[in-house]
Enzyme design. Structure first.
Site, PDB file in Angstrom:
ATOM      1  N   MET A  34      18.349 -22.504  69.961  1.00 27.51           N
ATOM      2  CA  MET A  34      18.797 -22.157  71.298  1.00 27.51           C
ATOM      3  C   MET A  34      18.587 -23.349  72.231  1.00 27.51           C
ATOM      4  O   MET A  34      17.765 -24.222  71.987  1.00 27.51           O
ATOM      5  CB  MET A  34      18.058 -20.930  71.822  1.00 27.51           C
ATOM      6  CG  MET A  34      16.568 -21.084  72.033  1.00 27.51           C
ATOM      7  SD  MET A  34      15.850 -19.530  72.639  1.00 27.51           S
ATOM      8  CE  MET A  34      14.122 -20.010  72.822  1.00 27.51           C
ATOM      9  N   ASP A  93      18.940 -29.098  73.448  1.00 27.59           N
ATOM     10  CA  ASP A  93      18.204 -30.306  73.073  1.00 27.59           C
ATOM     11  C   ASP A  93      18.959 -31.081  71.993  1.00 27.59           C
ATOM     12  O   ASP A  93      19.345 -30.523  70.965  1.00 27.59           O
ATOM     13  CB  ASP A  93      16.813 -29.924  72.565  1.00 27.59           C
ATOM     14  CG  ASP A  93      15.918 -31.138  72.331  1.00 27.59           C
ATOM     15  OD1 ASP A  93      16.192 -32.197  72.922  1.00 27.59           O
ATOM     16  OD2 ASP A  93      14.943 -31.001  71.571  1.00 27.59           O
ATOM     17  N   SER A 106      15.887 -25.860  65.909  1.00 29.80           N
ATOM     18  CA  SER A 106      14.923 -25.018  66.610  1.00 29.80           C
ATOM     19  C   SER A 106      14.926 -23.627  65.987  1.00 29.80           C
ATOM     20  O   SER A 106      14.565 -23.483  64.822  1.00 29.80           O
ATOM     21  CB  SER A 106      15.263 -24.970  68.114  1.00 29.80           C
ATOM     22  OG  SER A 106      14.309 -24.217  68.829  1.00 29.80           O
ATOM     23  N   THR A 107      15.378 -22.606  66.725  1.00 33.23           N
ATOM     24  CA  THR A 107      15.382 -21.237  66.210  1.00 33.23           C
ATOM     25  C   THR A 107      16.161 -21.151  64.898  1.00 33.23           C
ATOM     26  O   THR A 107      17.311 -21.569  64.828  1.00 33.23           O
ATOM     27  CB  THR A 107      16.019 -20.289  67.242  1.00 33.23           C
ATOM     28  OG1 THR A 107      15.373 -20.463  68.496  1.00 33.23           O
ATOM     29  CG2 THR A 107      15.902 -18.851  66.791  1.00 33.23           C
ATOM     30  N   HIS A 155      11.478 -27.809  66.684  1.00 28.95           N
ATOM     31  CA  HIS A 155      10.659 -27.215  67.743  1.00 28.95           C
ATOM     32  C   HIS A 155       9.642 -26.267  67.122  1.00 28.95           C
ATOM     33  O   HIS A 155      10.020 -25.252  66.528  1.00 28.95           O
ATOM     34  CB  HIS A 155      11.527 -26.449  68.736  1.00 28.95           C
ATOM     35  CG  HIS A 155      12.536 -27.289  69.442  1.00 28.95           C
ATOM     36  ND1 HIS A 155      13.624 -26.764  70.093  1.00 28.95           N
ATOM     37  CD2 HIS A 155      12.617 -28.634  69.613  1.00 28.95           C
ATOM     38  CE1 HIS A 155      14.344 -27.733  70.639  1.00 28.95           C
ATOM     39  NE2 HIS A 155      13.753 -28.887  70.349  1.00 28.95           N
TER      40      HIS A 155
END
Length: 367
Positions: free
Chosen positions: A306, A309, A185-186, A212
């Site tokens: 973050m 998931d 993600s991030t 994401h």
């Protein structure tokens, strides 16, 4: 208090963002109308995090970001449009050192700010705690402090030139029985760069990636990675047979799942489910793969991001005989997702980003 510098040429956007963060009670705010003003505030205000618009007069966001990372490295969240051009510029920003991005709503931002606000605050808070790699643009920073010329960053030179790599010819063999599942993600796009560019063209397993990201961004991400990697990289927009040595990027604003057909396993996009907060969902990807592959034929890789998931399903994968790799805290921009996998006891290997590819190659050779 978190010192936040908001850089945007729109008075309305600055006012709306000011309202959102002032309501949180723990942000100290400063504002700039363009990149030139932003650079002038860095030394005096010393922000913990910056939100930076890409399209601005006098000095655009990418040029400003380049200066920030050379002169005063600081976590930056880009503010981008949902257009293809906005996606390409955002991916360039990530390669320059930005840790995350938010997208402007398609409708008037004043009509959607209440929906946008929780995501915006969460991303900025995470970015304020993000770790910028110590080696980020290190050679350029040393040259700058020594009074030497700094070459323009490759991300600011257009068009992006593909790396010339020999790719093996594809042929359809027996259906694949092994699969690598990657979640991030991030900070994910640069992490994917680092992972995938280290894999050779004859890598024998397919990889499916849940990053994401909005739907208008995953296509440009796949095209960028395809230019950089020896492997073929494609966005999953329709049911596609899984082939060795191919990387499948899940389409944003949807989920990516593995299914089985008469002629073998396929990867496909699926409408997102409300029980999963982030999409494409890593948990849903891993769960779908475990329904059609033996756990021993699966490797899960959880990298920077973050939240949590992927941690639950990858822990279950390891418990059932699969193998898992978590990015180590020392290299992760945000050690949320991989950190949660470690805390749950679901990580077989915990390793810095630059060593994940070597561990994958070793695991595949021993299979």
């Amino acid at each position: 208090m978190i010192r936040l510098l908001i850089v945007d040429d729109s008075p309305l956007m600055r006012r709306l963002l000011s309202t959102v963060f002032a309501a949180e009670g723990d942000f100290e705010l400063a504002f700039a109308r363009n990149g030139t003003e932003a650079l002038g505030q860095l030394a005096a205000f010393r922000p913990d995090v910056i939100t930076l618009d890409i399209q601005m007069p006098e000095m655009d966001g990418l040029t400003c970001l380049n200066h920030i990372m050379l002169e005063h490295p600081c976590p930056v969240v880009m503010v981008s449009s949902l257009t293809t051009e906005g996606a390409d510029a955002t991916l360039e920003a990530m390669s320059l050192g930005a840790v995350d991005f938010i997208t402007k709503p398609k409708r008037a931002v004043s009509l959607e700010i209440e929906t946008l606000a929780p995501v915006l605050v969460a991303k900025v808070r995470a970015a304020s705690r993000a770790r910028l790699p110590r080696t980020l643009r290190l050679a350029d920073r040393v040259r700058l402090r020594s009074g030497l010329d700094v070459k323009p960053s490759p991300a600011l030179q257009k068009p992006l030139r593909p790396v010339q790599t020999a790719r093996r010819s594809r042929k359809v063999d027996a259906p694949v029985r092994n699969l690598i599942l990657v979640g991030t993600s991030t900070g994910g796009p640069p992490a994917l760069d680092a992972l995938l560019t280290r894999l050779p063209p004859d890598f024998p397993w397919p990889l499916v990636v849940a990053q994401h990201m909005p739907g208008s961004f995953t296509g440009p991400l796949a095209r960028r990675l395809d230019k950089l990697c020896a492997l073929s990289v494609v966005e999953v927009t329709r049911p596609m047979p899984l082939e060795a040595g191919t990387v499948y990027i899940g389409k944003g604003d949807a989920d990516v799942i593995v299914s089985m057909r008469l002629d073998g396993p396929v990867v496909m996009a699926a409408p997102s489910l409300p029980e999963h907060r982030w999409h494409p969902s890593v948990d849903r990807l891993v769960d779908s793969a475990m329904q059609h592959f033996s756990p021993g034929g699966l490797i899960g890789v959880l990298m920077t991001g973050m939240g949590s998931d992927g941690a639950q399903t990858m822990t279950r994968l390891r418990e059932q005989g699969g193998r898992t790799i978590a990015e180590a805290e020392e290299s992760a921009v945000v050690w949320g997702m991989p950190g949660e996998l470690v805390r749950r006891g679901g990580a077989e290997v915990v390793t810095p980003l630059e060593q994940i590819a070597d561990h994958l190659l070793d695991m595949v050779r021993r299979s």
